[in-house]
Design an enzyme around this catalytic site. Sequence first.
Site, PDB file in Angstrom:
ATOM      1  N   GLY A 109       0.836  -1.196   0.000  1.00 40.95           N
ATOM      2  CA  GLY A 109       0.000   0.000   0.000  1.00 40.95           C
ATOM      3  C   GLY A 109       0.865   1.238   0.000  1.00 40.95           C
ATOM      4  CE  LYS A 110       5.376   4.886  -0.943  1.00 41.22           C
ATOM      5  NZ  LYS A 110       6.486   3.937  -0.812  1.00 41.22           N
ATOM      6  N   GLY A 111       0.556   5.768   0.801  1.00 42.54           N
ATOM      7  CA  GLY A 111      -0.255   6.949   1.052  1.00 42.54           C
ATOM      8  C   GLY A 111       0.450   8.187   0.556  1.00 42.54           C
TER       9      GLY A 111
END
Length: 420
Positions: A109-111
């Site tokens: 995931g990444k934000g």
Amino acid sequence: MTTIASPDATELQTVTHSYEAAAGAIGLADDLRTVLAQPYREIAAQVPVRMDGGGLRVFTAYRVQHNGALGPFKGGLRYHPQVDLDEVRALAAAMTWKTALTGLPFGGGKGGMTLDCKELSEGERQRATRGAMRGLEKVLGPMRDIMAPDMGTGPQEMAWLMDEYSRLVGHTPAIVTGKPLDLGGTCGRVEATGEGVAIAAREAAREAGLELPGARVAVQGFGNVGSHAADALHRLGCVVVGVSDIEGAVYNPGGLDVGELVRRARAGIAGHDGLDVERITNEELLGVECEVLVPAAVGGVIHAGNADAVRARMVVEGANNPTTPGGDAILNERGVTVVPDILANAGGVIVSYLEWIQNTQNVQWKLAQVQQELEQRMTDAFGVTHARSLHERCTLREAAHRVGLERVAAALRLRGFDIY
Ligand code: GLU
């Protein structure tokens, strides 16, 4: 960075290119191929922030959860003025392959939040960070999705994120990794990515018959990753001849004073007054005479328009997606060994995993234990990737993506991904 002259692909295209190539090479079935081509979930949350002057600014916090077949989603939170959903999508997918390749029980995931840290006061940054947590909290959790530092964020942001989450749901150190040592962080996390870059470079150099002691190194980007990579490579006997940061690049063919450069970077001292250096441009840095080039800043810096100018024998990707497919093809054709990002910069997420283990067990490891685990996991990942590249006569990038993709695909099949 001013080095992005004419990238021939966006970061999303770069990541997609590697994925499609690996899917084709391993003969991934069409159903899985369709599922893995897209993220599982994407969120864009409104983050209204009261600025010090009284006005209101509304930021957007993104979180993209690409795939969670192997475990909770894992990946950093990036603050940068150019962050957009496509970039976060690309980085999230890359995390899926990175955690799988390094054998971690995590998905990817990444934000991101589109903001320029230099424009915000510390109070504003804190309010924006807490706002991002409030906006994303429902999809996060120590067994659901664990954020970490990335470009523009560090231990302080992680502390605020941990505190905000703990206020909302109760004390939860394992909600983020990369925390300060005094707040459940682990020894060795800050330097982990740079140390991992040096381990990857060492392994690749050995296979390429390149002696690291005395080898010349150029490092593009002197933030957390670049400065620790330079320091670690220097300790391995390399001569660091060039480094760059947002202010420009410095060069000395006889070797730069790495200790002093690192000291200044840590102390936030800008400029290179009093150092024996020649000033060059960021673009010139990519083409300096050296054996090892470490791009450790933004994506897309080595592309079809400048890959011919790279003089290094080895490119070790400290940054995510620093090389576009066009640039990569040229480097490969010219026989330059490229150690791909999902392998070379995996030290950060590896030590994040070690931090998460410690938090979930309420223990604190010694630095030596962290270093030993990092060393083992990096060399294992390199070994698997290198063996695959020899066996299938492909590049390290192709091999790394094939290994990662196969592991994720196997987990998805076992779980049953098409039951709905
Ligand atoms: N942001 C880092 C990366 O791109 C670290 C992620 C993490 O520790 O979860 O790999």
